[in-house]
Design an enzyme around this catalytic site. Structure first.
Site, mmCIF file in Angstrom:
data_model
loop_
_atom_site.group_PDB
_atom_site.id
_atom_site.type_symbol
_atom_site.label_atom_id
_atom_site.label_comp_id
_atom_site.label_asym_id
_atom_site.label_seq_id
_atom_site.Cartn_x
_atom_site.Cartn_y
_atom_site.Cartn_z
ATOM 1 N N ARG A 32 -6.105 -38.712 -5.471
ATOM 2 C CA ARG A 32 -5.642 -38.525 -6.753
ATOM 3 C C ARG A 32 -6.730 -37.867 -7.641
ATOM 4 O O ARG A 32 -7.537 -38.443 -7.841
ATOM 5 C CB ARG A 32 -4.931 -39.306 -7.337
ATOM 6 C CG ARG A 32 -3.848 -40.173 -6.431
ATOM 7 C CD ARG A 32 -2.312 -39.613 -6.827
ATOM 8 N NE ARG A 32 -1.337 -40.428 -6.050
ATOM 9 C CZ ARG A 32 -0.333 -39.662 -5.575
ATOM 10 N NH1 ARG A 32 0.083 -38.457 -6.286
ATOM 11 N NH2 ARG A 32 0.467 -40.176 -4.461
ATOM 12 N N ILE A 34 -8.617 -37.478 -11.022
ATOM 13 C CA ILE A 34 -8.769 -38.788 -12.178
ATOM 14 C C ILE A 34 -8.085 -38.141 -13.422
ATOM 15 O O ILE A 34 -7.748 -38.973 -14.174
ATOM 16 C CB ILE A 34 -10.371 -38.897 -12.169
ATOM 17 C CG1 ILE A 34 -10.402 -40.496 -12.656
ATOM 18 C CG2 ILE A 34 -11.093 -37.808 -13.002
ATOM 19 C CD1 ILE A 34 -11.674 -40.751 -12.630
ATOM 20 N N GLU A 99 -16.233 -27.282 -11.243
ATOM 21 C CA GLU A 99 -16.952 -28.098 -12.033
ATOM 22 C C GLU A 99 -17.659 -29.221 -10.855
ATOM 23 O O GLU A 99 -18.803 -29.494 -11.103
ATOM 24 C CB GLU A 99 -16.305 -29.248 -12.755
ATOM 25 C CG GLU A 99 -15.835 -28.390 -14.188
ATOM 26 C CD GLU A 99 -14.801 -29.218 -14.982
ATOM 27 O OE1 GLU A 99 -14.527 -30.368 -14.460
ATOM 28 O OE2 GLU A 99 -14.453 -28.680 -15.874
ATOM 29 N N VAL A 100 -16.982 -29.334 -9.736
ATOM 30 C CA VAL A 100 -17.593 -30.084 -8.854
ATOM 31 C C VAL A 100 -17.995 -29.373 -7.541
ATOM 32 O O VAL A 100 -17.085 -28.680 -6.923
ATOM 33 C CB VAL A 100 -16.703 -31.120 -8.360
ATOM 34 C CG1 VAL A 100 -17.328 -31.936 -7.120
ATOM 35 C CG2 VAL A 100 -16.222 -32.044 -9.407
ATOM 36 N N HIS A 104 -12.714 -28.230 -3.010
ATOM 37 C CA HIS A 104 -11.536 -28.819 -3.076
ATOM 38 C C HIS A 104 -10.175 -28.057 -3.355
ATOM 39 O O HIS A 104 -10.478 -27.082 -4.189
ATOM 40 C CB HIS A 104 -12.020 -29.968 -4.090
ATOM 41 C CG HIS A 104 -12.415 -29.499 -5.349
ATOM 42 N ND1 HIS A 104 -13.554 -29.395 -5.564
ATOM 43 C CD2 HIS A 104 -11.918 -29.153 -6.513
ATOM 44 C CE1 HIS A 104 -13.750 -28.699 -6.826
ATOM 45 N NE2 HIS A 104 -12.667 -28.779 -7.637
ATOM 46 N N HIS A 106 -6.834 -28.128 -4.977
ATOM 47 C CA HIS A 106 -6.107 -28.773 -6.128
ATOM 48 C C HIS A 106 -4.631 -28.748 -5.479
ATOM 49 O O HIS A 106 -4.235 -27.502 -5.303
ATOM 50 C CB HIS A 106 -5.964 -28.259 -7.460
ATOM 51 C CG HIS A 106 -7.520 -28.327 -7.865
ATOM 52 N ND1 HIS A 106 -7.617 -29.478 -9.025
ATOM 53 C CD2 HIS A 106 -8.685 -27.743 -7.935
ATOM 54 C CE1 HIS A 106 -8.849 -29.449 -9.644
ATOM 55 N NE2 HIS A 106 -9.617 -28.137 -8.905
HETATM 56 P P1 5GP Z 1 -12.953 -28.252 -10.527
HETATM 57 O O1 5GP Z 1 -12.818 -27.746 -11.880
HETATM 58 O O2 5GP Z 1 -14.228 -28.371 -9.764
HETATM 59 O O3 5GP Z 1 -12.148 -27.194 -9.798
HETATM 60 O O4 5GP Z 1 -11.984 -29.546 -10.498
HETATM 61 C C1 5GP Z 1 -12.632 -30.679 -10.456
HETATM 62 C C2 5GP Z 1 -11.670 -31.905 -10.571
HETATM 63 O O5 5GP Z 1 -12.192 -33.058 -9.968
HETATM 64 C C3 5GP Z 1 -11.149 -31.835 -11.904
HETATM 65 O O6 5GP Z 1 -9.647 -31.796 -12.172
HETATM 66 C C4 5GP Z 1 -11.396 -33.372 -12.233
HETATM 67 O O7 5GP Z 1 -10.468 -34.109 -13.197
HETATM 68 C C5 5GP Z 1 -11.648 -33.880 -10.994
HETATM 69 N N1 5GP Z 1 -12.689 -35.251 -10.900
HETATM 70 C C6 5GP Z 1 -13.825 -35.100 -11.379
HETATM 71 N N2 5GP Z 1 -14.424 -36.628 -11.250
HETATM 72 C C7 5GP Z 1 -13.517 -37.009 -10.326
HETATM 73 C C8 5GP Z 1 -13.658 -38.310 -9.781
HETATM 74 O O8 5GP Z 1 -14.632 -39.055 -9.899
HETATM 75 N N3 5GP Z 1 -12.550 -38.638 -9.283
HETATM 76 C C9 5GP Z 1 -11.556 -38.004 -8.918
HETATM 77 N N4 5GP Z 1 -10.517 -38.474 -8.382
HETATM 78 N N5 5GP Z 1 -11.494 -36.896 -9.654
HETATM 79 C C10 5GP Z 1 -12.552 -36.390 -10.249
#
Ligand code: 5GP
Length: 120
Positions: A32, A34, A99-100, A104, A106
């Protein structure tokens, strides 16, 4: 984009940081988000050092690619959202708002998610 081994999802894969797990097998982990943006907001990540979808699609071994997408199907089935539908988002790089730095997917569901993309 060079893979950064210390990113937060790599640490979740290593078990260093906890997550609310939905599914795991040899190829993928789903957990899930966060900060959920919908009643269902799950992240599906491959067990491999890939930052972007193009890197994964271009370079991952066929077994891992197939395993990852089979795992994706398992996650959708487990969540019970195949009929009602869902949105899949893969943010990539700066303009994609990633961001990460670990690939991944979603998966957003549980209400109508709206049309395509917004501008912030
Ligand atoms: P991005 O912007 O990289 O596509 O999405 C990164 C997602 O990772 C965001 O929706 C954020 O809420 C989620 N996220 C960031 N840190 C963590 C974490 O430590 N645990 C979980 N479960 N989700 C995270």
């Amino acid at each position: 984009m060079a893979y950064q081994p210390n990113n937060i999802f790599a640490r979740i894969l290593e078990g260093e940081i906890p997550c609310e797990k939905v599914y795991e097998d040899d190829y993928a982990l789903a957990f899930r988000d966060i900060n959920p943006k919908a009643p269902v907001h799950v992240l599906v990540i491959p067990k491999g050092e890939y930052t972007t979808l193009d890197e994964f699609a271009g370079a991952a071994p066929a077994e891992l690619m197939a395993g990852f997408f089979r795992a994706f199907a398992e996650v959708v089935a487990l969540l019970g959202i195949a009929e009602s539908g869902y949105r899949t988002i893969v943010n990539t790089g700066r303009d994609g708002g990633q961001e990460v730095a670990h690939l991944h997917f979603h998966v957003l569901a549980g209400r109508p998610i709206g049309r395509m993309v917004g501008r912030e």
